[in-house]
Design an enzyme around this catalytic site. Structure first.
Site, PDB file in Angstrom:
ATOM      1  N   GLU A 308      11.244  81.164  58.878  1.00 31.68           N
ATOM      2  CA  GLU A 308      11.792  79.874  59.301  1.00 31.68           C
ATOM      3  C   GLU A 308      11.058  79.349  60.526  1.00 31.68           C
ATOM      4  O   GLU A 308      10.825  78.148  60.665  1.00 31.68           O
ATOM      5  CB  GLU A 308      13.280  80.028  59.615  1.00 31.68           C
ATOM      6  N   GLU A 311       7.931  77.929  59.367  1.00 34.92           N
ATOM      7  CA  GLU A 311       8.198  76.652  58.694  1.00 34.92           C
ATOM      8  C   GLU A 311       8.394  75.544  59.723  1.00 34.92           C
ATOM      9  O   GLU A 311       7.904  74.427  59.557  1.00 34.92           O
ATOM     10  CB  GLU A 311       9.450  76.809  57.828  1.00 34.92           C
ATOM     11  N   CYS A 335      20.955  79.950  56.430  1.00 37.75           N
ATOM     12  CA  CYS A 335      21.431  81.286  56.101  1.00 37.75           C
ATOM     13  C   CYS A 335      22.929  81.354  55.846  1.00 37.75           C
ATOM     14  O   CYS A 335      23.444  82.378  55.421  1.00 37.75           O
ATOM     15  CB  CYS A 335      21.051  82.277  57.200  1.00 37.75           C
ATOM     16  N   SER A 355      15.947  74.220  55.929  1.00 36.42           N
ATOM     17  CA  SER A 355      14.825  75.139  55.788  1.00 36.42           C
ATOM     18  C   SER A 355      14.873  75.705  54.376  1.00 36.42           C
ATOM     19  O   SER A 355      15.943  75.894  53.819  1.00 36.42           O
ATOM     20  CB  SER A 355      14.976  76.273  56.808  1.00 36.42           C
ATOM     21  N   LYS A 394      29.199  84.662  50.388  1.00 38.22           N
ATOM     22  CA  LYS A 394      28.043  85.420  49.884  1.00 38.22           C
ATOM     23  C   LYS A 394      28.268  85.857  48.443  1.00 38.22           C
ATOM     24  O   LYS A 394      27.331  86.137  47.709  1.00 38.22           O
ATOM     25  CB  LYS A 394      27.798  86.652  50.760  1.00 38.22           C
ATOM     26  N   GLU A 397      26.983  83.110  46.649  1.00 36.67           N
ATOM     27  CA  GLU A 397      25.542  82.975  46.845  1.00 36.67           C
ATOM     28  C   GLU A 397      24.766  83.938  45.959  1.00 36.67           C
ATOM     29  O   GLU A 397      23.759  83.573  45.362  1.00 36.67           O
ATOM     30  CB  GLU A 397      25.198  83.224  48.308  1.00 36.67           C
ATOM     31  N   GLU A 402      19.468  80.599  40.842  1.00 38.52           N
ATOM     32  CA  GLU A 402      18.073  80.687  41.267  1.00 38.52           C
ATOM     33  C   GLU A 402      17.771  81.966  42.045  1.00 38.52           C
ATOM     34  O   GLU A 402      16.633  82.207  42.445  1.00 38.52           O
ATOM     35  CB  GLU A 402      17.708  79.470  42.130  1.00 38.52           C
ATOM     36  N   CYS A 552      29.265  83.976  62.036  1.00 38.91           N
ATOM     37  CA  CYS A 552      29.575  84.943  60.993  1.00 38.91           C
ATOM     38  C   CYS A 552      30.657  85.929  61.417  1.00 38.91           C
ATOM     39  O   CYS A 552      31.395  86.446  60.581  1.00 38.91           O
ATOM     40  CB  CYS A 552      28.330  85.714  60.598  1.00 38.91           C
TER      41      CYS A 552
END
Lengths: 625, 402, 157
Positions: A308, A311, A335, A355, A394, A397, A402, A552
């Site tokens: 990141e 990036e 994230c 990102s 998660k 996720e 993908e 988190c």
């Protein structure tokens, strides 16, 4: 007259904010009140419940929650006030005159008992077959009031079907006591707006738009509602049965990666007070349960910083050197899966600002089933990756279509802190007394920068430590590498750091004031997105957003209960543990250097890393999925 | 059906149905000024006519005294109590009293806007009310600089309800006006402090507002002549059920039930339900009691039952009403009403025990003190009073159970 | 729903917002207007209202489900509401109920096949001195008996 703050929650459930006087020493600033024959002086406008809490007088509550506005609907906190015919709820009644309060008279005790009996008469299920057995507020209340029978009967059929449609959150409305905490969390605290009370009277139940299954509405899976639910009406989707099967299967190679936040909070599940990290003990416990390898998610957190950070520098170069108008700045972190689903639903036109880097969990899944499988000479199809996360999103996720860059499902299961504690207990292990041990190679122990991802502002701090040093060749100009402006629980934090005397490669950033914004909780994420829409973020370069209040460490999978104090202690545990580590910058992590040398040989943000470590996003509807 | 004006001519009564000229109330009020208006109101002893009986002058005084950008006067026309239809008569036949009462209230407390919360079931009278308000505007009784008084701008807006009894409770009504579910709020703060959109709001019943123009024109002392010392003035009673002449009657407070029964020509009366479903059910031995806030308080609903009626069925009808109309917020009312109804069904089937019925009565007493709003606090009233006053009939015809 | 129908509905709702405002306090008035015209508030209408008033659609749905007179499912062109409270009950509401159910062939709570009439019970209409009473859309009919009821039902389209 008292002006209420503009809020989405109906006024019937808003707190009465008699403005507490600034200076309580002046006349009219305090009021003398008598509670249970003892006199106290409290600031004007204090509710009875607050006054009692400060003076260690116990009043039971159900719908009250320190994070949320006042509801006054369960009526269990009623107290008797001399001169008033009806009982008043302690949570909502403000003290504005010298009244005499009694918290335990025959009428009060009878009322409380009746309310518990009424709730139990409608509460379907038995405690011993419920996952909140031992940690349920209704159960504790029943015990406190010596309930030993069902005065008004007990329901023997479920009124509502369990909604198991969502990958992350399961709703069982037959256990709901209509405290409305989930409604206040979803509409008021997180401003997502998925749950509300439907119908009227006895038919009232908490539901979604058009009563659709949860998977079909805009639930972002943040799980904050689960954290605040007093009973088992809301729970996370528990895959531990399947994980046990995988562990017991001799063919399968089951590896687990653990995030920093569960380590700082899992002690709470074993009766230890919040604020103590059990990293080493948990590693031992996990191996004893039967996991073949225990990896540190902080490793891929460090990897995320490399990807990141690079990036960001690439985008900055495009903007400042190539003068490319189409480059999207500020860059938003990616994230937090709750945040990702939030922006996909509510602000799909801004997906390009995110990102493209995956979250550390997903990066690890891809790395394990490619790089690690190769190094360890194990067939990737036999590897089962489990991710221990503080997060309920998660679970959604890892099931995103993908997320299979390795050729297999990168992460097979997302496991929450609560579920992990349950598995450890099932194996007969008492976590706090385990000996400590380290993480397994080839990923070993990670840097402190990866560790602080768990707290809000952590990703930003980690990124700055690396980016600043890459650009200027020097360490960040903060004492002990602790970037204070990133820390703390303020909703939206803004700060900046100046880039001066840059190295040759980054001379284009000379003199640039690197501005960043940190937000946690989707209500604040919304504020930031509206700022973006209004063009107020034009000179900001990097934004960190976490869907859960506190970051988190306050995630939907963390131990219940949660409140601001507990989250603060967990943050302190994370920061304290970080300071003990040797390596505190992601780019200094030797394992990170190794993987770029041996595997991702083209470097960060190259084609190879893009294949494994980057992802794309999906535009979703604003009201229905 | 009789025309409205015909019916109006035949109504008699000492206060509300006495003569009144359109506009005279506002005219006098503007002359008196705020202080004197409050004085007249206080000396009249007018108390809320919706059933709660809160002193109107106190409500107005508190609101008038508070400092806020905006204030509101709300007319509670959500007449949902079973057996009550007096407000229907007032709105159809005496709109001048109601609306001028609102204008006077607006003047006194300093409001610019008056809202009428008209229940959805009364939508048929919406047009006639709106026409009347437009006529008032044309006569300069509403709008800017009313009757020439500089800076006194006041207008009235009618909002419809949508079929919810609980919206008659003042804080639930304000919630409904604000576009939310009609769920009562935590009190304190009271609407006089924090009401519509957070501003000081006075919520008054239709009849209360209709009394105001008479008090202003004829004086508070004149009002005191009628009624008792603690319950001054007269009351509109909507009488229905087993009687020859059901309808709306204006009688002074202090009238006994026997007297009322004679006026409406009720025969063989066994029970009288005073105050609607949330009131008490009185048996023959109590017919000498009088209607008054200090004796049998009521919002005006009187339902008469003769010897042929089954009191348990009557009670069941009331409890079904509450189960359907409860807003569902607070535990005691939401689940408590269902338990009381289930108890009645057990009695019907003969499958009850006296100890369980006593437990339910105990639950009723808890509901009366622990519920969040008046609905839950008064729904056990009929349960307790009917089971108490008619226990011989109920428990003989339905068996002694186990 | 066809795209054209949706567009007309969106325009209607935008008009209503111009009349009543886009604040939360206008929500009930807007929903009542949609209910009056279309006899129910469709999924699409709820989403449009939520979008234009900047509130969550589940909040719109929650408000609709609270009030008896607002519906989110299609109803008949005429909603017949019969008072079931004690005074009307004592004056013969049961007979009216059986007459109506027999005449239309449906039970209370259902809608006729041709969508002409929906039958509902309601609570006290405030016509206790002239019971039994019912309202059809917003018109009130009192002192009902069997003949009157049949005549009234035949007259409504």
């Amino acid at each position: 007259m008292v002006k209420r703050e503009k809020s989405r929650i109906p006024v019937s459930q808003q707190p009465f904010t008699v403005k507490k006087p600034e200076d309580i020493t002046t006349i009219g600033g305090t009021v003398s009140v008598q509670i249970n024959e003892k006199k106290f002086t409290v600031p004007l406008g204090t509710t009875i419940l607050e006054a009692c809490k400060e003076n260690q007088i116990h009043i039971p509550t159900l719908c009250h929650h320190p994070d949320l506005c006042i509801a006054g609907v369960c009526r269990i906190c009623v107290v008797e006030i001399e001169g008033m015919r009806t009982l008043q709820t302690a949570c909502s009644f403000p003290i504005t005159s010298p009244i005499k309060i009694h918290t335990s008279t025959p009428m009060v005790r009878k009322a409380r008992r009746h309310i518990i009996d009424l709730l139990l008469s409608e509460h379907y299920g038995e405690c011993y077959s419920c996952f909140r057995n031992g940690n349920c507020e209704l159960q504790s209340l029943a015990k406190e009031y010596g309930v030993d029978g069902f005065t008004f009967g007990h329901i023997d059929t479920a009124r509502y079907e369990v909604d198991r449609s969502s990958a992350a959150v399961i709703r069982d409305m037959s256990k709901c006591i209509l405290c409305k905490r989930c409604v206040r969390t979803c509409i008021d605290l997180q401003e997502v707006g998925v749950l509300e009370a439907l119908e009227r009277g006895h038919e009232t139940h908490i539901g979604t738009f058009l009563n659709k299954p949860l998977a079909d509405v805009i639930c972002i899976n943040c799980g904050q509602c689960i954290n605040r639910c007093p009973t088992a009406a809301l729970r996370a989707n528990d895959p531990s049965d399947e994980i046990w099967m995988a562990i017991d299967d001799p063919v399968k190679h089951v590896v687990i990666q653990t995030a920093p936040s569960p380590r700082a909070a899992i002690g709470e599940e074993f009766g230890i007070e919040a604020g103590k990290s059990f990293t080493g003990e948990m590693n031992t416990a996990l191996r004893r349960i039967g996991f073949d390898k225990v990896f540190d998610t902080n490793f891929t957190a460090d990897l995320t910083i490399m990807e990141e950070g690079t990036e960001l520098l690439n985008r900055l170069k495009k903007a400042l050197v190539e003068k490319d108008d189409l480059v999207k700045l500020p860059q938003f972190t990616s994230c937090s899966p709750g945040w990702i689903k939030f922006i996909e639903h509510f602000y799909p036109e801004y997906l390009d600002y995110l990102s493209t880097a995956k979250s550390p969990q997903q990066m690890f899944g891809a790395i394990i089933k490619t790089f690690y499988a190769r190094e360890a000479k194990i067939d990737a199809k036999d590897i089962v990756t489990v991710a221990l996360m503080p997060c309920s999103a998660k679970k959604f996720e890892c099931n995103r279509p993908e997320m299979n860059s390795s050729g297999y499902k990168d992460v097979d299961y997302g496991l929450t802190t609560r579920e992990m504690a349950q598995m450890i207990k099932e194996a007969g292990i008492y976590l706090p007394e385990m000996p400590k041990s380290n993480f397994d190679e080839p990923f070993g122990d990670a840097s402190g920068a990866g560790l602080i991802f768990g707290a809000t502002g952590g990703v930003m701090e980690a990124a700055l430590r690396t980016v600043y040093e890459l650009v200027t060749g020097r360490e960040v100009p903060f004492k002990n590498l602790n970037i204070e402006p990133c820390r703390g629980f303020e909703g939206v934090k803004q700060a900046s750091v100046k880039l001066e005397n840059c190295v040759d490669d980054y001379k284009f950033l000379e003199g640039v004031e690197l501005k960043f914004v940190v937000a946690h909780g989707t209500a604040n994420a919304k504020k930031v997105m509206e700022m973006l829409r209004r063009g107020e973020l034009n000179d900001v370069h990097f934004v960190e957003i976490m869907a859960c209040p506190g970051g988190c460490l306050g995630g939907g999978g963390q131990p219940i209960p949660t409140n601001a104090e507990i989250r603060k202690k967990r943050a302190e545990a994370i920061y304290a543990e970080e300071e003990t580590l040797e390596i505190r910058k992601s780019h200094n992590n030797p394992h990170v250097k190794y993987i770029y040398k041996k595997f991702l040989t083209e470097g960060p943000c190259s084609k190879l890393s893009h294949k494994l470590l980057h992802t794309h996003y999906t535009k979703r509807g604003k009201y229905i999925s | 059906m009789e025309s409205i004006t015909e019916r109006k001519k035949t109504r008699t009564g000492p206060v509300l149905f006495s003569s009144y000229t359109q506009g005279e109330g506002i005219r006098k009020a503007l002359q008196l000024g705020r202080g004197n208006i409050l004085f007249e109101l206080k000396s009249s002893g007018l108390r809320g006519r919706g059933g709660a009986g809160f002193p109107t002058s106190t409500k107005w005084m508190l609101t008038a005294a508070s400092i806020a950008e905006e204030k509101f006067i709300v007319c509670n026309a959500d007449e949902g109590e079973p057996g009550t239809f007096k407000d229907r008569v007032l709105l159809l036949e005496y709109p001048e009293l109601v609306f001028e009462g609102m204008v006077i209230a607006g003047f006194t407390i300093g409001a610019k806007l008056g809202l009428v919360y008209l229940r959805g079931e009364y939508e048929y009278m919406l047009k006639s009310l709106q026409d009347y308000i437009q006529m008032m505007r044309n006569e300069n009784l509403l709008g800017k600089n009313i009757l020439g008084k500089n800076d006194f701008n006041f207008d009235i807006e009618i909002r419809l309800g949508s079929g919810s009894y609980v919206c008659g409770e003042e804080t639930a009504l304000i919630e409904s006006l604000e576009g939310y579910r009609g769920e009562p709020r935590n009190r304190p703060p009271f609407p006089v402090d924090t009401g519509y959109m957070g501003n000081p709001t006075v919520v008054n019943n239709v009849e209360t507002l209709a009394s105001v123009p008479h008090i202003i024109t004829k004086g508070g002392e004149w009002f005191r002549v009628y009624g008792t010392s603690k319950s001054t003035g007269s009351k509109l009673f909507s009488v229905s059920g087993d009687c020859e002449k059901p309808g709306v009657y204006e009688l002074p407070w202090g009238t006994t039930i026997n007297e009322l029964l004679k006026i409406v020509e009720a025969k063989n009366t066994k029970a009288v339900q005073v105050g609607g479903a949330s009131g008490v059910c009185l048996s023959k031995s109590q017919f000498n009691r009088s209607f008054a806030y200090e004796d049998v308080a009521t919002g005006g609903s009187v339902i008469i039952f003769n010897e042929s009626r089954n009191m348990l069925k009557v009670l069941k009808n009331f409890m079904e009403f509450f189960v359907e109309e409860s807003c569902g917020q607070c535990t005691p009312c939401r689940i408590g009403n269902v338990k009381l109804l289930e108890g009645i069904e057990l009695i019907e089937k003969g499958k009850f025990t006296f100890s369980y019925i006593n437990k339910l009565k105990d639950l009723g007493r808890t509901m009366q003190v622990a519920s969040k709003c008046g609905l839950g606090q008064s729904s056990p009233n009929s349960f307790i009073s009917i089971l108490e006053n008619f226990k011989d009939e109920i428990f003989q015809t339905n068996g002694r159970g186990k | 729903m066809l795209v054209m129908e949706r567009n007309t509905l969106s325009e209607e709702i935008e008009e209503l917002i111009k009349i009543y405002g886009s604040e939360r306090s206008s929500l009930l008035q807007i929903l009542q207007a949609i209910q009056r015209k279309h006899k129910y508030i469709s999924d699409f209408a709820q989403q449009e209202v939520a979008q234009l008033m900047n509130i969550h659609p589940v909040e719109v749905y929650s408000v609709i489900s609270f009030y008896s007179f607002l519906h989110s499912e299609p109803q008949g062109r005429n909603i017949v509401r019969l008072c079931q409270t004690i005074s009307c009950d004592m004056k013969g509401k049961e007979d009216v109920k059986s007459t109506v159910e027999k005449e239309l062939g449906i039970k209370f709570g259902e809608t006729t096949k041709d969508k002409r009439i929906t039958l509902e019970f309601t609570n006290c209409l405030g016509m206790c001195d002239q019971g039994p009473a019912m309202i059809i859309n917003e018109r009130v009919y009192t002192r009902l008996n069997t003949e009157k009821v049949i005549q009234i039902l035949n007259e409504i389209k």
